[in-house]
Design a protein around this motif. Structure first.
Motif, mmCIF file in Angstrom:
data_model
loop_
_atom_site.group_PDB
_atom_site.id
_atom_site.type_symbol
_atom_site.label_atom_id
_atom_site.label_comp_id
_atom_site.label_asym_id
_atom_site.label_seq_id
_atom_site.Cartn_x
_atom_site.Cartn_y
_atom_site.Cartn_z
ATOM 1 N N ALA A 1 10.447 -3.318 -3.771
ATOM 2 C CA ALA A 1 9.868 -2.191 -4.806
ATOM 3 C C ALA A 1 9.868 -0.777 -3.877
ATOM 4 N N VAL A 2 9.434 -0.831 -2.592
ATOM 5 C CA VAL A 2 9.437 0.254 -1.464
ATOM 6 C C VAL A 2 10.842 0.614 -1.479
ATOM 7 N N GLN A 3 11.695 -0.061 -1.114
ATOM 8 C CA GLN A 3 13.018 0.337 -0.823
ATOM 9 C C GLN A 3 13.684 1.123 -2.123
ATOM 10 N N ARG A 4 13.501 0.649 -3.267
ATOM 11 C CA ARG A 4 13.838 1.250 -4.204
ATOM 12 C C ARG A 4 13.408 2.872 -4.453
ATOM 13 N N GLU A 5 12.080 2.424 -4.286
ATOM 14 C CA GLU A 5 11.368 3.876 -4.535
ATOM 15 C C GLU A 5 11.724 4.862 -3.739
ATOM 16 N N VAL A 6 11.864 4.674 -2.215
ATOM 17 C CA VAL A 6 12.238 5.752 -1.173
ATOM 18 C C VAL A 6 13.576 6.305 -1.489
ATOM 19 N N LYS A 7 14.504 5.240 -1.946
ATOM 20 C CA LYS A 7 15.852 5.740 -2.352
ATOM 21 C C LYS A 7 15.787 6.869 -3.232
ATOM 22 N N ARG A 8 15.039 6.752 -4.381
ATOM 23 C CA ARG A 8 14.983 7.728 -5.162
ATOM 24 C C ARG A 8 14.625 9.176 -4.612
ATOM 25 N N CYS A 9 13.651 8.953 -3.479
ATOM 26 C CA CYS A 9 13.431 10.244 -2.891
ATOM 27 C C CYS A 9 14.386 10.804 -1.802
ATOM 28 N N GLY A 10 15.430 10.188 -1.707
ATOM 29 C CA GLY A 10 16.577 10.461 -0.861
ATOM 30 C C GLY A 10 16.390 10.003 0.439
ATOM 31 N N GLU B 1 0.899 -1.198 -0.112
ATOM 32 C CA GLU B 1 -0.039 -0.102 -0.098
ATOM 33 C C GLU B 1 0.919 1.268 0.240
ATOM 34 N N PHE B 2 2.096 1.154 0.681
ATOM 35 C CA PHE B 2 2.893 2.501 0.805
ATOM 36 C C PHE B 2 3.102 2.828 -0.722
ATOM 37 N N ARG B 3 3.575 2.217 -1.545
ATOM 38 C CA ARG B 3 4.001 2.533 -2.690
ATOM 39 C C ARG B 3 2.994 3.314 -3.345
ATOM 40 N N TYR B 4 1.753 2.922 -3.210
ATOM 41 C CA TYR B 4 0.591 3.652 -3.995
ATOM 42 C C TYR B 4 -0.314 4.836 -3.567
ATOM 43 N N ARG B 5 0.201 5.125 -2.089
ATOM 44 C CA ARG B 5 -0.479 6.248 -1.369
ATOM 45 C C ARG B 5 0.245 7.506 -1.334
ATOM 46 N N ASN B 6 1.372 7.551 -2.267
ATOM 47 C CA ASN B 6 1.892 8.903 -2.475
ATOM 48 C C ASN B 6 2.144 9.317 -1.077
ATOM 49 N N PRO B 7 3.094 8.710 -0.242
ATOM 50 C CA PRO B 7 3.454 8.960 0.797
ATOM 51 C C PRO B 7 4.483 10.422 0.839
ATOM 52 N N ILE B 8 4.360 11.161 1.912
ATOM 53 C CA ILE B 8 5.133 12.224 2.311
ATOM 54 C C ILE B 8 6.389 11.724 2.979
ATOM 55 N N ILE B 9 7.515 11.877 2.381
ATOM 56 C CA ILE B 9 8.833 11.180 2.923
ATOM 57 C C ILE B 9 9.858 12.516 3.308
ATOM 58 N N PRO B 10 9.659 12.982 4.260
ATOM 59 C CA PRO B 10 10.519 14.221 4.461
ATOM 60 C C PRO B 10 12.244 13.974 4.432
ATOM 61 N N LYS B 11 12.895 14.930 3.963
ATOM 62 C CA LYS B 11 14.523 14.735 4.169
ATOM 63 C C LYS B 11 14.848 14.240 5.556
ATOM 64 N N GLY B 12 15.798 13.322 5.705
ATOM 65 C CA GLY B 12 16.071 12.965 6.911
ATOM 66 C C GLY B 12 15.279 11.745 7.683
ATOM 67 N N SER B 13 14.696 11.293 6.599
ATOM 68 C CA SER B 13 13.628 10.063 6.971
ATOM 69 C C SER B 13 14.543 8.789 6.954
ATOM 70 N N LEU B 14 14.287 7.784 7.820
ATOM 71 C CA LEU B 14 14.807 6.549 7.721
ATOM 72 C C LEU B 14 13.877 5.532 7.278
ATOM 73 N N VAL B 15 13.769 4.662 6.486
ATOM 74 C CA VAL B 15 12.753 3.578 6.013
ATOM 75 C C VAL B 15 13.356 2.470 6.504
ATOM 76 N N VAL B 16 12.643 1.833 7.457
ATOM 77 C CA VAL B 16 13.255 0.495 7.963
ATOM 78 C C VAL B 16 12.264 -0.590 7.055
ATOM 79 N N VAL B 17 12.938 -1.335 6.452
ATOM 80 C CA VAL B 17 12.065 -2.528 5.537
ATOM 81 C C VAL B 17 12.446 -3.765 6.478
ATOM 82 N N ILE B 18 11.375 -4.733 6.572
ATOM 83 C CA ILE B 18 11.525 -5.972 7.400
ATOM 84 C C ILE B 18 11.055 -6.807 6.399
ATOM 85 N N THR B 19 12.037 -8.084 6.121
ATOM 86 C CA THR B 19 11.626 -9.110 5.360
ATOM 87 C C THR B 19 12.398 -10.280 5.704
#
Ligand code: GLU
Length: 416
Positions: free
Chosen positions: A358-367, A330-348
């Motif tokens: 897919a999420v981790q690739r996308e959020v990296k593009r957002c910095g 859902e994260f990928r499709y909800r157009n989340p606001i990812i402020p600078k200085g965010s950490l995305v912790v993916v668990i798998t």
């Protein structure tokens, strides 16, 4: 964590080792290998991937041997590859190892200074170099192993052979299981009963810090000071299917009972009880980078998502950093606001969950920076992330997650 087999006897060891490894396949593994004596030399064959591939690569050679050791690996240190596959060798010493050597970095540094040349990224390789070092001082294999183990912290089940002692296997364990099988004029070592169940049902179960010295004449058991011990022989009545599950009715039940060990392996070498120091070797973010984080997104699927929910409580309560939890799909499709200085912790658990990657690739593009908490060394999630924390809970067969979930929670408690 994964599988060990060893054989000494009158039959050809090669098919026995390969069959032993095949019967350990249900546990999951990333590479396999064997070492065996041929014309008084030890030869090693290993490969990344399946035992079947190892078998077909050696099948053409028609190898014969009466003594050998084999291994299936579940990587903890160093990605799955041929160079990192066991058995490992230094000089005339060849080793298979299950477990984790906590102080391998420090030992490796010292050994390198003394001129030892390393050819893998594993923690295991320090063991062969250490045993080789004491072998060069003139000690027999069991004494060289005892001396080496005085310097080692961690968990191990080991099968060891040495070129100048062609009639001997030394097996020793601490916090990782190891058993000895007694046949008619032939002997086995294994991490698990199924590995030799079709050859013998008589076993000696090694206790912690016990060593078995196995020759064509029999098995002797010692403590690590070299004092002989009496060991009773246990007759295993389990069927092969029961043996795979360690006597439990289901893999899931077995894995539930494995949780204390799995949690120990998650913590092992990363937290010092003496000074409270935390050391996560594969975690590459600096303290300054961590301090700059003012928003955390925890993103996962299925059971890992539940671990994320608990993680949010821990992070907000103790680290006081605002945290949100999302289901990866859902994260990928909800157009989340990812402020600078965010950490995305993916668990798998597997490190291969498609939505999470897919999420981790996308959020990296957002910095944003990505931390992956996963169980499989060298997996896509681990490779793609800025930092990784391996849970080291070993392969999980039960579909409903148990020990993988618990160790994810333990992983998160490191980031409080
Ligand atoms: N720690 C060792 C490695 O990463 C052993 C892993 C295992 O138990 O299979 O090679």
């Amino acid at each position: 964590m994964c599988g060990i087999i060893g054989y000494i006897g009158k039959q050809n060891a090669i098919p026995i080792l390969i069959n032993g490894l095949k019967s350990l396949e249900y546990r999951g593994y990333d590479s396999a290998g064997i070492a065996f004596f041929r014309d008084s030399r030890i030869e090693v064959r290993r490969c990344a991937g399946k035992v079947r591939e190892l078998e077909s690569s050696i099948g053409r050679e028609n190898l014969q041997s009466i003594l050998g050791i084999g291994h299936t690996r579940w990587a903890t240190h160093g990605r799955p590859s041929e160079e990192n596959a066991h058995p490992h060798r230094a000089g005339g010493v060849v080793v298979v190892h299950n477990g984790i050597i906590e102080n391998y970095m420090e030992l490796k540094k010292g050994l390198k200074k003394e001129g030892h040349v390393f050819t893998s990224d594993t923690d295991t390789e320090v063991l062969c170099h250490l045993i080789d070092k004491y072998s060069q001082k003139g000690l027999g294999l069991e004494n060289a192993t005892r001396e080496a183990l005085k310097h080692v912290k961690g968990a191990y089940a080991l099968g060891i052979i040495r070129e100048d002692e062609p009639d001997k296997i030394v097996a020793v364990r601490k916090d990782s299981p190891l058993i000895v099988g007694l046949g008619d004029g032939e002997f086995f070592i294994a991490s698990d009963i199924p590995a030799f169940l079709s050859y013998t049902r008589d076993v000696m179960i090694l206790d912690n810090v016990e060593m078995a010295v196995i020759t064509h004449n029999g098995v002797s058991i010692y403590d690590l000071n070299g004092n002989p011990l009496d060991k009773k022989i246990t007759n295993i009545t389990w069927s092969p299917a029961m043996a795979e599950k360690g006597g439990y009715r289901h893999f899931m039940l077995k894995e539930i009972y494995e949780q204390p060990r799995a949690i120990m392996d998650t913590i092992r070498g990363r937290f010092s009880l003496e000074d409270g120091e935390v050391n996560i070797e594969e975690f590459s973010m600096t303290m300054d980078e961590l301090r700059e984080i003012d928003k955390i997104f925890l993103v996962a699927c299925g059971t890992s998502w539940h671990a994320a929910l608990v993680g949010k409580y821990m992070l907000e309560d103790i680290a006081r950093v605002s945290s949100e939890v999302d289901i990866a799909s859902e994260f990928r499709y909800r157009n989340p606001i990812i402020p600078k200085g965010s950490l995305v912790v993916v668990i798998t658990q597997s490190g291969e969950t498609a939505d999470t990657i897919a999420v981790q690739r996308e959020v990296k593009r957002c910095g944003a920076k990505v931390l992956s908490i996963c169980n499989v060394v060298g997996s896509t999630s681990a490779r793609d992330a800025d930092s990784v924390f391996y849970t080291h809970s070993g392969p999980e067969i039960g579909v409903a997650s148990t020990k993988a979930f618990t160790t994810q929670l333990v992983a998160k408690s490191f980031f409080r």
